[in-house]
Scaffold this motif. Structure first.
Motif, PDB file in Angstrom:
ATOM      1  N   ALA A 147      18.991 -16.729 -12.707  1.00 33.52           N
ATOM      2  CA  ALA A 147      19.630 -16.779 -11.334  1.00 33.52           C
ATOM      3  C   ALA A 147      18.987 -17.838 -10.507  1.00 33.52           C
ATOM      4  O   ALA A 147      19.466 -18.324  -9.489  1.00 33.52           O
ATOM      5  N   GLY A 148      17.813 -18.730 -11.187  1.00 31.74           N
ATOM      6  CA  GLY A 148      17.555 -19.971 -10.412  1.00 31.74           C
ATOM      7  C   GLY A 148      16.797 -19.438  -9.462  1.00 31.74           C
ATOM      8  O   GLY A 148      16.324 -20.212  -8.342  1.00 31.74           O
ATOM      9  N   ALA A 149      16.088 -18.403  -9.205  1.00 33.48           N
ATOM     10  CA  ALA A 149      15.236 -17.808  -8.332  1.00 33.48           C
ATOM     11  C   ALA A 149      14.119 -18.579  -8.133  1.00 33.48           C
ATOM     12  O   ALA A 149      13.247 -18.789  -9.104  1.00 33.48           O
ATOM     13  N   ARG A 150      13.448 -19.045  -6.809  1.00 35.03           N
ATOM     14  CA  ARG A 150      12.286 -19.796  -6.784  1.00 35.03           C
ATOM     15  C   ARG A 150      11.131 -18.925  -6.304  1.00 35.03           C
ATOM     16  O   ARG A 150       9.936 -19.147  -6.516  1.00 35.03           O
ATOM     17  N   GLU A 151      11.564 -17.501  -5.812  1.00 33.38           N
ATOM     18  CA  GLU A 151      10.552 -16.535  -5.472  1.00 33.38           C
ATOM     19  C   GLU A 151      10.813 -15.407  -6.086  1.00 33.38           C
ATOM     20  O   GLU A 151      12.192 -15.041  -6.195  1.00 33.38           O
ATOM     21  N   PRO A 152      10.218 -14.606  -6.652  1.00 33.78           N
ATOM     22  CA  PRO A 152       8.739 -14.821  -6.853  1.00 33.78           C
ATOM     23  C   PRO A 152       8.535 -15.800  -7.850  1.00 33.78           C
ATOM     24  O   PRO A 152       9.448 -16.033  -8.817  1.00 33.78           O
ATOM     25  N   ARG A 153       7.224 -16.949  -7.850  1.00 35.09           N
ATOM     26  CA  ARG A 153       7.317 -17.643  -8.735  1.00 35.09           C
ATOM     27  C   ARG A 153       6.737 -17.071 -10.273  1.00 35.09           C
ATOM     28  O   ARG A 153       6.847 -17.716 -11.124  1.00 35.09           O
ATOM     29  N   VAL A 154       6.283 -16.109 -10.147  1.00 34.24           N
ATOM     30  CA  VAL A 154       5.620 -15.285 -11.320  1.00 34.24           C
ATOM     31  C   VAL A 154       6.713 -15.246 -12.495  1.00 34.24           C
ATOM     32  O   VAL A 154       7.899 -14.763 -12.035  1.00 34.24           O
ATOM     33  N   ARG A 155       6.473 -15.409 -13.757  1.00 35.76           N
ATOM     34  CA  ARG A 155       7.154 -15.077 -14.889  1.00 35.76           C
ATOM     35  C   ARG A 155       6.117 -14.587 -15.981  1.00 35.76           C
ATOM     36  O   ARG A 155       5.187 -15.265 -16.130  1.00 35.76           O
ATOM     37  N   THR A 156       6.190 -13.337 -16.226  1.00 39.12           N
ATOM     38  CA  THR A 156       5.221 -12.527 -16.796  1.00 39.12           C
ATOM     39  C   THR A 156       5.804 -11.507 -17.685  1.00 39.12           C
ATOM     40  O   THR A 156       6.767 -10.962 -17.309  1.00 39.12           O
ATOM     41  N   ALA A 157       4.817 -11.117 -18.683  1.00 37.56           N
ATOM     42  CA  ALA A 157       5.147  -9.817 -19.386  1.00 37.56           C
ATOM     43  C   ALA A 157       4.475  -8.504 -18.723  1.00 37.56           C
ATOM     44  O   ALA A 157       4.767  -7.454 -19.304  1.00 37.56           O
ATOM     45  N   LEU A 158       3.725  -8.659 -17.520  1.00 39.47           N
ATOM     46  CA  LEU A 158       3.035  -7.623 -16.928  1.00 39.47           C
ATOM     47  C   LEU A 158       3.621  -7.175 -15.608  1.00 39.47           C
ATOM     48  O   LEU A 158       3.735  -7.911 -14.667  1.00 39.47           O
ATOM     49  N   ALA A 159       4.110  -6.042 -15.558  1.00 41.25           N
ATOM     50  CA  ALA A 159       4.595  -5.449 -14.367  1.00 41.25           C
ATOM     51  C   ALA A 159       3.612  -5.804 -13.102  1.00 41.25           C
ATOM     52  O   ALA A 159       4.311  -6.352 -12.066  1.00 41.25           O
ATOM     53  N   LYS A 160       2.424  -5.459 -13.090  1.00 35.51           N
ATOM     54  CA  LYS A 160       1.682  -5.768 -12.297  1.00 35.51           C
ATOM     55  C   LYS A 160       1.322  -7.233 -11.459  1.00 35.51           C
ATOM     56  O   LYS A 160       1.158  -7.533 -10.536  1.00 35.51           O
ATOM     57  N   GLY A 161       1.932  -8.123 -12.379  1.00 36.77           N
ATOM     58  CA  GLY A 161       2.002  -9.545 -12.175  1.00 36.77           C
ATOM     59  C   GLY A 161       2.752  -9.860 -11.033  1.00 36.77           C
ATOM     60  O   GLY A 161       2.838 -11.044 -10.470  1.00 36.77           O
ATOM     61  N   PHE A 162       3.750  -8.829 -10.852  1.00 33.72           N
ATOM     62  CA  PHE A 162       4.713  -9.206  -9.779  1.00 33.72           C
ATOM     63  C   PHE A 162       4.505  -8.789  -8.234  1.00 33.72           C
ATOM     64  O   PHE A 162       4.952  -9.066  -7.378  1.00 33.72           O
ATOM     65  N   ILE A 163       3.140  -8.182  -8.216  1.00 33.79           N
ATOM     66  CA  ILE A 163       2.495  -7.853  -7.021  1.00 33.79           C
ATOM     67  C   ILE A 163       2.051  -9.271  -6.498  1.00 33.79           C
ATOM     68  O   ILE A 163       0.906  -9.487  -7.015  1.00 33.79           O
ATOM     69  N   THR A 164       2.449  -9.536  -5.210  1.00 33.23           N
ATOM     70  CA  THR A 164       1.873 -10.651  -4.573  1.00 33.23           C
ATOM     71  C   THR A 164       1.614 -10.287  -3.100  1.00 33.23           C
ATOM     72  O   THR A 164       1.850  -9.294  -2.606  1.00 33.23           O
ATOM     73  N   LYS A 165       1.049 -11.443  -2.398  1.00 37.46           N
ATOM     74  CA  LYS A 165       0.739 -11.105  -0.899  1.00 37.46           C
ATOM     75  C   LYS A 165       2.087 -10.903  -0.186  1.00 37.46           C
ATOM     76  O   LYS A 165       1.976 -10.368   0.769  1.00 37.46           O
ATOM     77  N   VAL A 202      11.238  -4.594  -7.815  1.00 34.00           N
ATOM     78  CA  VAL A 202      10.450  -3.358  -7.539  1.00 34.00           C
ATOM     79  C   VAL A 202       9.669  -3.096  -8.385  1.00 34.00           C
ATOM     80  O   VAL A 202       9.930  -3.080  -9.597  1.00 34.00           O
ATOM     81  N   VAL A 203       8.359  -2.889  -8.073  1.00 37.47           N
ATOM     82  CA  VAL A 203       7.164  -2.510  -8.806  1.00 37.47           C
ATOM     83  C   VAL A 203       6.757  -1.323  -8.644  1.00 37.47           C
ATOM     84  O   VAL A 203       6.297  -0.782  -7.614  1.00 37.47           O
ATOM     85  N   TRP A 204       6.530  -0.261  -9.940  1.00 35.05           N
ATOM     86  CA  TRP A 204       5.827   0.951  -9.602  1.00 35.05           C
ATOM     87  C   TRP A 204       4.437   0.726 -10.469  1.00 35.05           C
ATOM     88  O   TRP A 204       4.495   0.153 -11.595  1.00 35.05           O
ATOM     89  N   THR A 205       3.438   1.086  -9.970  1.00 31.20           N
ATOM     90  CA  THR A 205       2.219   1.006 -10.511  1.00 31.20           C
ATOM     91  C   THR A 205       1.607   2.353 -10.802  1.00 31.20           C
ATOM     92  O   THR A 205       1.907   3.399 -10.310  1.00 31.20           O
ATOM     93  N   ARG A 206       0.973   2.338 -11.882  1.00 27.63           N
ATOM     94  CA  ARG A 206       0.550   3.585 -12.766  1.00 27.63           C
ATOM     95  C   ARG A 206      -0.827   3.114 -13.257  1.00 27.63           C
ATOM     96  O   ARG A 206      -1.205   1.963 -13.461  1.00 27.63           O
ATOM     97  N   ARG A 207      -1.883   4.114 -13.412  1.00 26.89           N
ATOM     98  CA  ARG A 207      -3.071   3.827 -13.857  1.00 26.89           C
ATOM     99  C   ARG A 207      -2.952   3.121 -15.493  1.00 26.89           C
ATOM    100  O   ARG A 207      -3.851   2.197 -15.538  1.00 26.89           O
ATOM    101  N   SER A 208      -2.046   3.306 -16.395  1.00 27.34           N
ATOM    102  CA  SER A 208      -1.882   2.972 -17.425  1.00 27.34           C
ATOM    103  C   SER A 208      -1.168   1.509 -17.722  1.00 27.34           C
ATOM    104  O   SER A 208      -0.880   1.021 -18.571  1.00 27.34           O
ATOM    105  N   GLY A 209      -0.743   1.096 -16.140  1.00 26.21           N
ATOM    106  CA  GLY A 209       0.135  -0.249 -16.145  1.00 26.21           C
ATOM    107  C   GLY A 209       1.093   0.075 -15.083  1.00 26.21           C
ATOM    108  O   GLY A 209       0.707  -0.153 -14.023  1.00 26.21           O
ATOM    109  N   GLY A 210       2.467  -0.111 -15.538  1.00 22.86           N
ATOM    110  CA  GLY A 210       3.417  -0.209 -14.389  1.00 22.86           C
ATOM    111  C   GLY A 210       4.792  -0.241 -15.055  1.00 22.86           C
ATOM    112  O   GLY A 210       4.919  -0.319 -16.037  1.00 22.86           O
ATOM    113  N   HIS A 211       5.615  -0.568 -13.908  1.00 24.02           N
ATOM    114  CA  HIS A 211       7.061  -0.818 -14.406  1.00 24.02           C
ATOM    115  C   HIS A 211       7.601  -1.596 -13.369  1.00 24.02           C
ATOM    116  O   HIS A 211       7.251  -1.328 -12.249  1.00 24.02           O
ATOM    117  N   VAL A 212       8.632  -2.606 -13.605  1.00 22.40           N
ATOM    118  CA  VAL A 212       9.116  -3.307 -12.702  1.00 22.40           C
ATOM    119  C   VAL A 212      10.675  -3.390 -13.101  1.00 22.40           C
ATOM    120  O   VAL A 212      11.119  -3.320 -14.283  1.00 22.40           O
TER     121      VAL A 212
END
Length: 107
Positions: free
Chosen positions: A46-64, A85-95
Motif C-alpha cells: 500500500a506504500g504505507a510509511r507508518e508504521p515503519r516496522v516490517r517484521t515477522a513478529l506481532a509484538k514488533g508492531f507495538i510502538t510509541k 491491530v495487535v493482540w498480545t499473549r504470553r506466548s507471542g501475539g497476533h496482528v
C-alpha cells in the motif's frame, strides 16, 4: 488488505503462494506463522510509511504511537479501518489490519 480477505494456507500449515511470499519478504523461514509477515506485506504494497516496522513478529508492531485496548474502551482513541491491530499473549501475539469499526454497544 481487503484484496487478501479469504487467503488460506495451501500445501501445509503456514504455507501457500501468498504466505510464502510474505514470509520471504521479512526473512522468516517458510512455514512460520504469518500474521505479521502479512501485515508487513500489505503495508509495503500500500506504500504505507507508518508504521515503519516490517517484521515477522506481532509484538514488533507495538510502538510509541500505539494505543491500548483500555484507551479504546475508554473512548480516548477511536479505531479506524486500516489501523494495525495487535493482540498480545504470553506466548507471542497476533496482528492484522482492521477492516471495519464496530460502532455497536459495548457488552
Amino acid at each position: 488488505a481487503r484484496k487478501y480477505v479469504g487467503t488460506t494456507e495451501r500445501g501445509g500449515p503456514n504455507r501457500g503462494p501468498e504466505v510464502d511470499r510474505w514470509n520471504r519478504a521479512v526473512g522468516a523461514p517458510l512455514g512460520s506463522p504469518w500474521c505479521a509477515a502479512y501485515t508487513s506485506g500489505v503495508l509495503t504494497e500500500a506504500g504505507a510509511r507508518e508504521p515503519r516496522v516490517r517484521t515477522a513478529l506481532a509484538k514488533g508492531f507495538i510502538t510509541k504511537a500505539s494505543f491500548s485496548a483500555s484507551s479504546v474502551l475508554a473512548g480516548r482513541y477511536k479505531p479506524q479501518p486500516g489501523d494495525v491491530v495487535v493482540w498480545t499473549r504470553r506466548s507471542g501475539g497476533h496482528v492484522g489490519v482492521g477492516d471495519a469499526v464496530d460502532r455497536g454497544r459495548r457488552r
